[in-house]
Design a protein around this motif. Structure first.
Motif, PDB file in Angstrom:
ATOM      1  N   ARG A  44       0.824  -1.216   0.000  1.00 37.28           N
ATOM      2  CA  ARG A  44       0.000   0.000   0.000  1.00 37.28           C
ATOM      3  C   ARG A  44       0.854   1.260   0.000  1.00 37.28           C
ATOM      4  N   ASP A  45       0.522   2.131  -0.914  1.00 33.25           N
ATOM      5  CA  ASP A  45       1.158   3.446  -1.078  1.00 33.25           C
ATOM      6  C   ASP A  45       2.664   3.368  -1.334  1.00 33.25           C
ATOM      7  N   ASP A  46       3.175   2.210  -1.738  1.00 31.86           N
ATOM      8  CA  ASP A  46       4.608   2.068  -1.967  1.00 31.86           C
ATOM      9  C   ASP A  46       4.891   1.623  -3.406  1.00 31.86           C
ATOM     10  N   PHE A  47       4.508   0.369  -3.733  1.00 29.62           N
ATOM     11  CA  PHE A  47       4.771  -0.089  -5.092  1.00 29.62           C
ATOM     12  C   PHE A  47       3.835  -1.235  -5.481  1.00 29.62           C
ATOM     13  N   PHE A  48       3.756  -1.430  -6.790  1.00 29.73           N
ATOM     14  CA  PHE A  48       2.995  -2.512  -7.398  1.00 29.73           C
ATOM     15  C   PHE A  48       3.938  -3.209  -8.371  1.00 29.73           C
ATOM     16  N   GLN A  49       4.103  -4.528  -8.193  1.00 31.00           N
ATOM     17  CA  GLN A  49       5.059  -5.285  -9.005  1.00 31.00           C
ATOM     18  C   GLN A  49       4.344  -6.468  -9.656  1.00 31.00           C
ATOM     19  N   VAL A  50       4.673  -6.716 -10.898  1.00 28.49           N
ATOM     20  CA  VAL A  50       4.139  -7.872 -11.617  1.00 28.49           C
ATOM     21  C   VAL A  50       5.322  -8.709 -12.094  1.00 28.49           C
ATOM     22  N   GLN A  51       5.249 -10.014 -11.817  1.00 28.80           N
ATOM     23  CA  GLN A  51       6.290 -10.951 -12.232  1.00 28.80           C
ATOM     24  C   GLN A  51       5.639 -12.104 -12.989  1.00 28.80           C
ATOM     25  N   PRO A  72      -7.140   1.794  -4.896  1.00 30.17           N
ATOM     26  CA  PRO A  72      -8.304   1.958  -4.021  1.00 30.17           C
ATOM     27  C   PRO A  72      -8.333   0.865  -2.947  1.00 30.17           C
ATOM     28  N   LEU A  73      -9.014   1.123  -1.843  1.00 31.36           N
ATOM     29  CA  LEU A  73      -9.093   0.126  -0.770  1.00 31.36           C
ATOM     30  C   LEU A  73      -9.803  -1.142  -1.228  1.00 31.36           C
ATOM     31  N   ASN A  74     -10.736  -1.029  -2.159  1.00 33.63           N
ATOM     32  CA  ASN A  74     -11.435  -2.184  -2.707  1.00 33.63           C
ATOM     33  C   ASN A  74     -11.182  -2.247  -4.211  1.00 33.63           C
ATOM     34  N   PRO A  75      -9.980  -2.675  -4.612  1.00 30.48           N
ATOM     35  CA  PRO A  75      -9.671  -2.682  -6.050  1.00 30.48           C
ATOM     36  C   PRO A  75     -10.366  -3.840  -6.762  1.00 30.48           C
ATOM     37  N   PHE A  76     -10.454  -3.738  -8.074  1.00 32.07           N
ATOM     38  CA  PHE A  76     -11.015  -4.788  -8.916  1.00 32.07           C
ATOM     39  C   PHE A  76      -9.915  -5.341  -9.802  1.00 32.07           C
ATOM     40  N   LEU A  77      -9.905  -6.643  -9.955  1.00 31.12           N
ATOM     41  CA  LEU A  77      -8.975  -7.298 -10.863  1.00 31.12           C
ATOM     42  C   LEU A  77      -9.775  -7.737 -12.077  1.00 31.12           C
TER      43      LEU A  77
END
Length: 163
Positions: A44-51, A72-77
């Motif tokens: 949260r509020d730092d990073f998003f990583q995809v591997q 968002p606190l309730n994200p959608f995938l």
């Protein structure tokens, strides 16, 4: 491709969503020896990583990293196969999600080695020990009474006149 929507902006179908894209990568996932997997990690509020795992088992290749992002606190995938004129078939076998709350389990130690504001030492208290002792005594007493009743019944001769 990763997209961060605001809930109002429509997907740019004509350009395969490039207008909404915040990061993307590609990997050759066809005809590999292992099952291709995708792993997303978000702090949260730092990073998003995809591997992506497609070269070998437990051999994760970085796809992209986005720093200073707030989801968002309730994200959608969302998973889609709508990519314009060119298409390919892929099966999604499973999607799993895990959440971790990082909480310190131990209190900071005071200078004397005890925990601040708490009780000294660990283990069970006096009341818990007393309850265990009473429970154990009850079990022993019930066992003794049952054994004595069994012995008394065994020593009595069988009387056919008794009902």
């Amino acid at each position: 491709m990763a997209m961060l929507g605001d809930g109002k902006t429509e997907y740019d179908l004509g350009n395969d969503g490039k207008a909404n894209s915040i990061a993307a990568c590609s990997a050759k996932v066809r005809r590999t020896d292992i099952t291709t997997k995708l792993r997303m990690i978000y702090f949260r509020d730092d990073f998003f990583q995809v591997q992506v795992q497609y070269k070998g088992f437990n051999d994760w290749t970085d796809c992209f990293v986005i720093r200073n992002i707030s989801l968002p606190l309730n994200p959608f995938l969302g998973v889609t196969a709508q990519t314009g004129d060119v298409y390919d078939e892929h099966d999604i076998i499973s999607i799993s999600s895990h959440s971790a709350k990082l909480v310190t389990t131990q209190s900071p130690l005071a200078e004397d080695g005890s925990t601040k504001g708490g009780k000294k030492g660990g283990g069970s208290g006096f009341f818990s020990s007393l309850l265990k002792l009473i429970f154990f005594g009850t079990i022993v007493a019930v066992g003794f009474v049952a054994f004595r009743a069994y012995q008394a019944k065994k020593s009595r001769p069988w009387d056919p006149k008794r009902f």
